[in-house]
Design a protein around this motif. Structure first.
Motif, PDB file in Angstrom:
ATOM      1  N   ALA A 116       0.819  -1.214   0.000  1.00  0.00           N
ATOM      2  CA  ALA A 116       0.000   0.000   0.000  1.00  0.00           C
ATOM      3  C   ALA A 116       0.854   1.266   0.000  1.00  0.00           C
ATOM      4  CB  ALA A 116      -0.926   0.017   1.218  1.00  0.00           C
ATOM      5  N   LEU A 117       2.094   1.150   0.473  1.00  0.00           N
ATOM      6  CA  LEU A 117       2.961   2.320   0.638  1.00  0.00           C
ATOM      7  C   LEU A 117       3.713   2.609  -0.665  1.00  0.00           C
ATOM      8  CD1 LEU A 117       4.271   1.408   4.204  1.00  0.00           C
ATOM      9  CD2 LEU A 117       2.483   3.071   3.622  1.00  0.00           C
ATOM     10  N   THR A 118       2.982   3.010  -1.671  1.00  0.00           N
ATOM     11  CA  THR A 118       3.596   3.281  -2.974  1.00  0.00           C
ATOM     12  C   THR A 118       4.244   4.662  -2.985  1.00  0.00           C
ATOM     13  OG1 THR A 118       1.612   4.297  -3.921  1.00  0.00           O
ATOM     14  CG2 THR A 118       1.823   1.889  -4.105  1.00  0.00           C
ATOM     15  N   ALA A 119       5.165   4.843  -3.920  1.00  0.00           N
ATOM     16  CA  ALA A 119       5.835   6.136  -4.057  1.00  0.00           C
ATOM     17  C   ALA A 119       4.835   7.242  -4.339  1.00  0.00           C
ATOM     18  CB  ALA A 119       6.880   6.051  -5.170  1.00  0.00           C
ATOM     19  N   GLU A 120       3.888   6.989  -5.242  1.00  0.00           N
ATOM     20  CA  GLU A 120       2.908   8.010  -5.618  1.00  0.00           C
ATOM     21  C   GLU A 120       2.088   8.485  -4.422  1.00  0.00           C
ATOM     22  OE1 GLU A 120      -0.828   8.618  -8.736  1.00  0.00           O
ATOM     23  OE2 GLU A 120       0.065   6.635  -8.482  1.00  0.00           O
ATOM     24  N   ARG A 121       1.658   7.560  -3.583  1.00  0.00           N
ATOM     25  CA  ARG A 121       0.858   7.920  -2.419  1.00  0.00           C
ATOM     26  C   ARG A 121       1.674   8.705  -1.402  1.00  0.00           C
ATOM     27  NH1 ARG A 121      -2.265   2.075  -1.768  1.00  0.00           N
ATOM     28  NH2 ARG A 121      -3.660   2.358  -3.550  1.00  0.00           N
ATOM     29  N   LEU A 122       2.897   8.261  -1.168  1.00  0.00           N
ATOM     30  CA  LEU A 122       3.750   8.960  -0.203  1.00  0.00           C
ATOM     31  C   LEU A 122       4.119  10.357  -0.699  1.00  0.00           C
ATOM     32  CD1 LEU A 122       5.974   5.967   0.925  1.00  0.00           C
ATOM     33  CD2 LEU A 122       4.207   7.132   2.275  1.00  0.00           C
ATOM     34  N   VAL A 123       4.304  10.508  -1.998  1.00  0.00           N
ATOM     35  CA  VAL A 123       4.571  11.834  -2.569  1.00  0.00           C
ATOM     36  C   VAL A 123       3.352  12.739  -2.377  1.00  0.00           C
ATOM     37  CG1 VAL A 123       4.899  13.089  -4.740  1.00  0.00           C
ATOM     38  CG2 VAL A 123       6.338  11.116  -4.219  1.00  0.00           C
ATOM     39  N   THR A 124       2.161  12.220  -2.616  1.00  0.00           N
ATOM     40  CA  THR A 124       0.934  13.015  -2.462  1.00  0.00           C
ATOM     41  C   THR A 124       0.814  13.579  -1.058  1.00  0.00           C
ATOM     42  OG1 THR A 124      -0.230  11.740  -4.157  1.00  0.00           O
ATOM     43  CG2 THR A 124      -1.597  12.906  -2.554  1.00  0.00           C
ATOM     44  N   VAL A 125       0.996  12.725  -0.051  1.00  0.00           N
ATOM     45  CA  VAL A 125       0.862  13.173   1.337  1.00  0.00           C
ATOM     46  C   VAL A 125       2.028  14.088   1.722  1.00  0.00           C
ATOM     47  CG1 VAL A 125       0.765  12.417   3.741  1.00  0.00           C
ATOM     48  CG2 VAL A 125      -0.470  11.140   1.992  1.00  0.00           C
ATOM     49  N   SER A 126       3.221  13.757   1.296  1.00  0.00           N
ATOM     50  CA  SER A 126       4.396  14.551   1.660  1.00  0.00           C
ATOM     51  C   SER A 126       4.337  15.959   1.086  1.00  0.00           C
ATOM     52  CB  SER A 126       5.674  13.847   1.198  1.00  0.00           C
ATOM     53  OG  SER A 126       5.816  12.611   1.866  1.00  0.00           O
ATOM     54  N   ARG A 127       3.750  16.102  -0.096  1.00  0.00           N
ATOM     55  CA  ARG A 127       3.586  17.441  -0.665  1.00  0.00           C
ATOM     56  C   ARG A 127       2.648  18.291   0.186  1.00  0.00           C
ATOM     57  NH1 ARG A 127       3.298  16.324  -7.204  1.00  0.00           N
ATOM     58  NH2 ARG A 127       5.535  16.132  -7.475  1.00  0.00           N
ATOM     59  N   LEU A 128       1.635  17.659   0.781  1.00  0.00           N
ATOM     60  CA  LEU A 128       0.739  18.387   1.684  1.00  0.00           C
ATOM     61  C   LEU A 128       1.496  18.869   2.913  1.00  0.00           C
ATOM     62  CD1 LEU A 128      -2.454  16.107   1.607  1.00  0.00           C
ATOM     63  CD2 LEU A 128      -2.074  18.240   0.363  1.00  0.00           C
ATOM     64  N   LEU A 129       2.371  18.021   3.454  1.00  0.00           N
ATOM     65  CA  LEU A 129       3.165  18.401   4.626  1.00  0.00           C
ATOM     66  C   LEU A 129       4.111  19.549   4.292  1.00  0.00           C
ATOM     67  CD1 LEU A 129       4.110  14.847   6.018  1.00  0.00           C
ATOM     68  CD2 LEU A 129       2.141  16.277   6.614  1.00  0.00           C
ATOM     69  N   TRP A 130       4.741  19.457   3.125  1.00  0.00           N
ATOM     70  CA  TRP A 130       5.664  20.508   2.677  1.00  0.00           C
ATOM     71  C   TRP A 130       4.920  21.838   2.532  1.00  0.00           C
ATOM     72  CZ3 TRP A 130       6.288  23.994  -1.184  1.00  0.00           C
ATOM     73  CH2 TRP A 130       7.567  24.513  -1.375  1.00  0.00           C
TER      74      TRP A 130
END
Length: 199
Positions: free
Chosen positions: A13-27
């Motif tokens: 479930a921990l795909t690169a695309e999903r982690l990028v999506t959430v990390s951009r929100l944090l940034w």
């Protein structure tokens, strides 16, 4: 070794695309918290940090509630905020990825239960934590986001993956100027005042 593993090696479930999506929100949450700071009124690193955390919680919650990403949900809306990536619990914090604090390593009961469900009761989930570390520079801006898989009370690193954000620094919007052409070259004739006689 931690460098040999990727998030999706630990759980699909921990795909690169999903982690990028959430990390951009944090940034973006940290960028906007800094951009809205009222330094003259007393904002400091602590108040900016609180605002960035609240902004990030709000953005993840709104994205989850919109339903555009059916893999994203929120498990705990409190200040122990936990979100789910296709059922896998993840939390975030601000600080160095290589120095997680005791607070960062504390696992909530709901988080442990959800992790066990996500791993179908597999012993591989025991003592495992998933965190996103938001690292900041000397100005307080997010410099990178690192996905961490930590295990046990000591926080042994099983995976440390720097999320490729590729976020461009915000630049002020430039509004093009438009030269308006005057339709009349002479001013309109003056209206006679009330009570004045025409010549």
């Amino acid at each position: 070794m931690a460098d040999d593993k990727y998030p999706w090696d630990l759980h699909p479930a921990l795909t690169a695309e999903r982690l990028v999506t959430v990390s951009r929100l944090l940034w973006a949450a940290r960028r906007d918290a800094l951009g809205n700071a009222a330094w003259a009124l007393g904002d400091d690193a602590w108040s900016i940090g609180c605002r960035a955390y609240a902004f990030a919680k709000n953005r993840i919650t709104r994205l989850a509630e919109r339903g555009a990403h059916n893999w994203l949900r929120v498990l705990d809306y409190s200040n122990n905020f936990i979100f789910l990536i296709e059922g896998v619990p993840v939390r975030f914090y601000r600080g160095p990825a290589d120095e997680p604090t005791d607070r960062t390593l504390r696992q909530q009961e709901a988080e442990a239960q959800q992790l066990s469900l996500a791993f179908n009761g597999d012993e591989a989930a025991e003592g495992l934590l998933f965190r996103l570390a938001v690292e900041t520079d000397e100005r307080g801006q997010a410099s990178r986001v690192v996905f961490l898989a930590l295990r046990g009370e000591g926080g042994r690193v099983e995976c440390a993956w720097s999320v490729p954000l590729q976020v461009e620094r915000a630049s002020p919007a430039v509004t093009p100027t438009v030269q308006l052409t005057l339709l009349q070259s002479e001013p309109p004739p003056a209206k006679p005042r009330r009570g004045s006689r025409a010549a």
